[in-house]
Design an enzyme around this catalytic site. Sequence first.
Site, mmCIF file in Angstrom:
data_model
loop_
_atom_site.group_PDB
_atom_site.id
_atom_site.type_symbol
_atom_site.label_atom_id
_atom_site.label_comp_id
_atom_site.label_asym_id
_atom_site.label_seq_id
_atom_site.Cartn_x
_atom_site.Cartn_y
_atom_site.Cartn_z
ATOM 1 N N HIS A 178 33.813 38.653 48.834
ATOM 2 C CA HIS A 178 33.292 37.300 49.057
ATOM 3 C C HIS A 178 33.268 36.970 50.551
ATOM 4 O O HIS A 178 32.296 36.404 51.053
ATOM 5 C CB HIS A 178 34.145 36.279 48.308
ATOM 6 C CG HIS A 178 33.861 36.211 46.840
ATOM 7 N ND1 HIS A 178 34.176 37.222 45.973
ATOM 8 C CD2 HIS A 178 33.283 35.232 46.083
ATOM 9 C CE1 HIS A 178 33.818 36.884 44.740
ATOM 10 N NE2 HIS A 178 33.267 35.686 44.782
ATOM 11 N N HIS A 220 43.190 37.534 46.933
ATOM 12 C CA HIS A 220 43.326 38.447 48.065
ATOM 13 C C HIS A 220 44.499 38.049 48.936
ATOM 14 O O HIS A 220 44.951 36.889 48.916
ATOM 15 C CB HIS A 220 42.059 38.446 48.930
ATOM 16 C CG HIS A 220 40.853 38.996 48.244
ATOM 17 N ND1 HIS A 220 40.605 40.340 48.135
ATOM 18 C CD2 HIS A 220 39.811 38.371 47.634
ATOM 19 C CE1 HIS A 220 39.462 40.525 47.486
ATOM 20 N NE2 HIS A 220 38.973 39.340 47.168
#
Length: 258
Positions: A178, A220
Amino acid sequence: MPSPRSSRERRAGGGSSGRPEFLSLVSQRSPVPPDSPRRKESGSSAAAPMPEEDCMKLNPSFLGIALSSLLAIDLWASKRLGVCAGEGSTWGSARPLMKVIEISGHGIPWLLGTFYGLCQSDSSAAREVLLNLLFALLLDLVMVAVVKGIVKRPRPTHNKMDMFVTISVDKYSFPSGHATRAALVCRFVLRHLVLAVPLRILMVLWVLIVSVSRVMLGRHNMTDVLFGLLLGYMLYSVVEYCWLSPLSAPALFALWSH
């Protein structure tokens, strides 16, 4: 009858060898032969080198210590910032909003939107921009998948695997796809689209929000996002270098021409 003096001399002469202090002096004076087993044992034990792996453990490199410290800080800070990782987290009520932001940076909406715009475009200049944007998005998917497959860093332990449309490599964390996509698209749009200043600011803010949301959702670690932003920024340079035009790729433009 022996005299007391002679008996004292005999005791002094015969008993001296039995005393410990005299034995130690005698043993120190008498040299050990060089080929004796005792000398060989002492020499071999003194000259035995320390194993290399033990030396490595006792003397770690400065770089290894620094990397281990940075990794520990990264894991600790990422877990502290994962305030939307679950419904019971500190900011669990904001998790639905974070998931909407997650979808805004997903690859499938961008690929479908670019493909649809390419099919509906009547301008050759617009088709050129959209075709290169499609190329950039595909390049981003390939590069992120390759790096994830090589590094194979697992997702954070506090992550909840309820992501939108995942594939096999999405079980790995490094780098953030992303963040990579957001940085690449932002640089592409700011370079090739004429936007007003407020829209340009919103575009940059979108990149920052998408990046922060990856850590807040627990998807993440911080280093995954930072490297993803750097990778996306660099991938745009590759797209610019390999820019597709009617002269460099006439077959592609003939395919999309009406």
